[in-house]
Design a protein around this motif. Structure first.
Motif, short mmCIF file in Angstrom:
data_model
loop_
_atom_site.label_atom_id
_atom_site.label_comp_id
_atom_site.label_asym_id
_atom_site.label_seq_id
_atom_site.Cartn_x
_atom_site.Cartn_y
_atom_site.Cartn_z
N SER A 22 9.18 -7.35 18.67
CA SER A 22 8.75 -8.59 18.02
C SER A 22 9.03 -8.57 16.53
O SER A 22 9.40 -9.58 15.93
CB SER A 22 7.26 -8.83 18.25
N VAL A 23 8.84 -7.40 15.92
CA VAL A 23 9.10 -7.28 14.48
C VAL A 23 10.59 -7.44 14.21
O VAL A 23 11.00 -8.21 13.33
CB VAL A 23 8.58 -5.92 13.94
N TYR A 24 11.41 -6.73 14.98
CA TYR A 24 12.87 -6.83 14.79
C TYR A 24 13.39 -8.23 15.09
O TYR A 24 14.39 -8.65 14.53
CB TYR A 24 13.59 -5.79 15.65
N ALA A 25 12.72 -8.95 16.00
CA ALA A 25 13.14 -10.32 16.30
C ALA A 25 12.94 -11.23 15.09
O ALA A 25 13.65 -12.22 14.92
CB ALA A 25 12.38 -10.85 17.50
N LEU A 26 11.98 -10.90 14.25
CA LEU A 26 11.72 -11.71 13.06
C LEU A 26 12.72 -11.39 11.96
O LEU A 26 13.32 -12.29 11.37
CB LEU A 26 10.29 -11.47 12.57
N ALA A 27 12.93 -10.10 11.67
CA ALA A 27 13.87 -9.71 10.61
C ALA A 27 14.01 -8.20 10.60
O ALA A 27 13.18 -7.47 11.15
CB ALA A 27 13.36 -10.18 9.25
N ASP A 28 15.08 -7.71 9.93
CA ASP A 28 15.20 -6.28 9.68
C ASP A 28 14.29 -5.92 8.51
O ASP A 28 13.63 -6.79 7.92
CB ASP A 28 16.65 -5.89 9.44
N LYS A 29 14.24 -4.66 8.13
CA LYS A 29 13.31 -4.21 7.10
C LYS A 29 13.56 -4.89 5.75
O LYS A 29 12.61 -5.41 5.14
CB LYS A 29 13.35 -2.68 6.98
N PRO A 30 14.81 -4.95 5.25
CA PRO A 30 15.01 -5.67 3.98
C PRO A 30 14.64 -7.15 4.09
O PRO A 30 14.05 -7.72 3.17
CB PRO A 30 16.51 -5.50 3.70
N GLY A 31 14.93 -7.74 5.23
CA GLY A 31 14.57 -9.14 5.44
C GLY A 31 13.07 -9.37 5.45
O GLY A 31 12.56 -10.35 4.90
N ALA A 67 12.60 -1.03 -3.37
CA ALA A 67 13.55 -1.35 -2.31
C ALA A 67 14.91 -1.72 -2.88
O ALA A 67 15.95 -1.31 -2.35
CB ALA A 67 13.01 -2.50 -1.46
N ALA A 68 14.92 -2.47 -3.98
CA ALA A 68 16.19 -2.88 -4.59
C ALA A 68 16.97 -1.67 -5.10
O ALA A 68 18.20 -1.67 -5.08
CB ALA A 68 15.93 -3.86 -5.72
N ALA A 69 16.27 -0.64 -5.53
CA ALA A 69 16.94 0.58 -5.98
C ALA A 69 17.56 1.35 -4.81
O ALA A 69 18.57 2.02 -4.96
CB ALA A 69 15.96 1.47 -6.73
N ALA A 70 16.95 1.22 -3.63
CA ALA A 70 17.41 1.97 -2.45
C ALA A 70 18.35 1.18 -1.55
O ALA A 70 19.16 1.78 -0.84
CB ALA A 70 16.20 2.43 -1.64
N GLU A 71 18.23 -0.14 -1.56
CA GLU A 71 19.00 -0.98 -0.63
C GLU A 71 19.96 -1.88 -1.41
O GLU A 71 19.53 -2.85 -2.03
CB GLU A 71 18.04 -1.89 0.17
N PRO A 72 21.24 -1.59 -1.36
CA PRO A 72 22.21 -2.43 -2.08
C PRO A 72 22.09 -3.92 -1.72
O PRO A 72 22.27 -4.78 -2.58
CB PRO A 72 23.57 -1.88 -1.67
N MET A 128 3.33 -5.71 -4.43
CA MET A 128 4.55 -6.15 -3.74
C MET A 128 5.75 -6.12 -4.67
O MET A 128 6.86 -5.80 -4.25
CB MET A 128 4.37 -7.58 -3.19
N GLN A 129 5.55 -6.43 -5.94
CA GLN A 129 6.67 -6.37 -6.88
C GLN A 129 7.14 -4.93 -7.07
O GLN A 129 8.34 -4.67 -7.19
CB GLN A 129 6.27 -7.00 -8.21
N ARG A 130 6.19 -3.99 -7.05
CA ARG A 130 6.57 -2.57 -7.13
C ARG A 130 7.41 -2.20 -5.91
O ARG A 130 8.45 -1.54 -6.04
CB ARG A 130 5.31 -1.71 -7.21
N ALA A 131 6.97 -2.60 -4.72
CA ALA A 131 7.71 -2.29 -3.50
C ALA A 131 9.10 -2.93 -3.53
O ALA A 131 10.08 -2.33 -3.10
CB ALA A 131 6.93 -2.76 -2.28
N PHE A 132 9.16 -4.15 -4.06
CA PHE A 132 10.44 -4.87 -4.12
C PHE A 132 11.41 -4.15 -5.06
O PHE A 132 12.58 -3.93 -4.73
CB PHE A 132 10.18 -6.30 -4.61
N GLU A 133 10.93 -3.72 -6.23
CA GLU A 133 11.81 -3.01 -7.16
C GLU A 133 12.28 -1.68 -6.57
O GLU A 133 13.44 -1.31 -6.68
CB GLU A 133 11.12 -2.78 -8.50
N ARG A 171 0.82 -1.22 0.00
CA ARG A 171 0.00 0.00 0.00
C ARG A 171 0.85 1.27 0.00
O ARG A 171 0.57 2.22 -0.73
CB ARG A 171 -0.92 -0.01 1.22
N ARG A 172 1.91 1.29 0.82
CA ARG A 172 2.70 2.52 0.99
C ARG A 172 4.01 2.52 0.22
O ARG A 172 4.61 3.58 0.05
CB ARG A 172 3.04 2.70 2.47
N GLY A 173 4.49 1.34 -0.14
CA GLY A 173 5.82 1.25 -0.73
C GLY A 173 6.85 0.97 0.34
O GLY A 173 6.56 1.02 1.54
N TYR A 174 8.05 0.67 -0.10
CA TYR A 174 9.12 0.29 0.83
C TYR A 174 9.57 1.46 1.69
O TYR A 174 9.64 1.36 2.91
CB TYR A 174 10.30 -0.29 0.04
#
Length: 196
Positions: free
Chosen positions: A57-66, A105-110, A98-103, A36-39
């Motif tokens: 609890s969220v951080y225990a699961l994964a960081d934001k890229p994860g 994120a990939a542009a922003a997160e090496p 989700m594919q839009r958010a993923f693309e 809904r909001r993007g990465y």
């Protein structure tokens, strides 16, 4: 002094069920917010609030890229499973936000760039299976190679296209599905007849 181990393993079904429910709530919230909001605009705090859990609890699961990778790889519901063109079309219609958010994120997160490239290789491989099936059935139009058909489908059938039609043109999912089906026919067999 330590308690003796009587050879019994610790089994806590309620705790396991609670942990599973928490993980599912976090993943569902992350997927909704990324879609809904993007990465960039989705924070870990917002995911925690949406899931009804603590940020810890969220951080225990994964960081934001994860979390994004977990959300992208989340299995489709059993009712959404199909094979062939319907699978590609249905999956794209369900998953394009989700594919839009993923693309994005990939542009922003090496750290996510290679994961995006792998995702695109998998997407191309799915489309190649469609082109190969058409060729094996003798339905590929004359002069069109499997490689060229695959590249054409890969370039045309993307989240970008679906977003334009749904969000800019106001097409409903049924109309987009019909258009994608017609596009597949046109590219692969040369026999796509417009239906308006």
């Amino acid at each position: 002094m330590t308690a003796p181990n009587n050879g019994r393993s610790y089994h806590a079904p309620r705790r396991v069920a609670a942990a599973t429910a928490t993980r599912e709530a976090i993943m569902a919230a992350a997927e909704r917010l990324f879609a809904r909001r993007g990465y960039a605009a989705t924070t870990m705090a917002a995911i925690a609030e949406e899931a009804g859990v603590t940020p810890k609890s969220v951080y225990a699961l994964a960081d934001k890229p994860g979390l994004l990778l977990l959300a992208v790889d989340r299995p489709e519901p059993a009712s959404a499973s199909a094979s062939g063109p319907e699978d590609v079309i249905g999956g794209l219609l369900r998953r394009y936000p989700m594919q839009r958010a993923f693309e994005e994120a990939a542009a922003a997160e090496p750290a996510l760039r290679e994961a995006w490239r792998r995702h695109e290789r998998r997407r191309r491989a799915e489309l190649k299976r469609l082109a190969r099936a058409a060729a094996d059935a003798g339905r590929l139009r004359p002069g069109l190679t499997v490689g060229r058909a695959t590249d054409t489908l890969w370039a045309l059938i993307t989240w970008h296209t679906v977003a334009l039609l749904v969000e800019q043109r106001g097409w409903g999912r049924a109309k987009v599905a019909e258009w994608l089906d017609q596009l597949l026919e046109t590219v692969l067999t040369g026999d796509g007849r417009p239906r308006d």
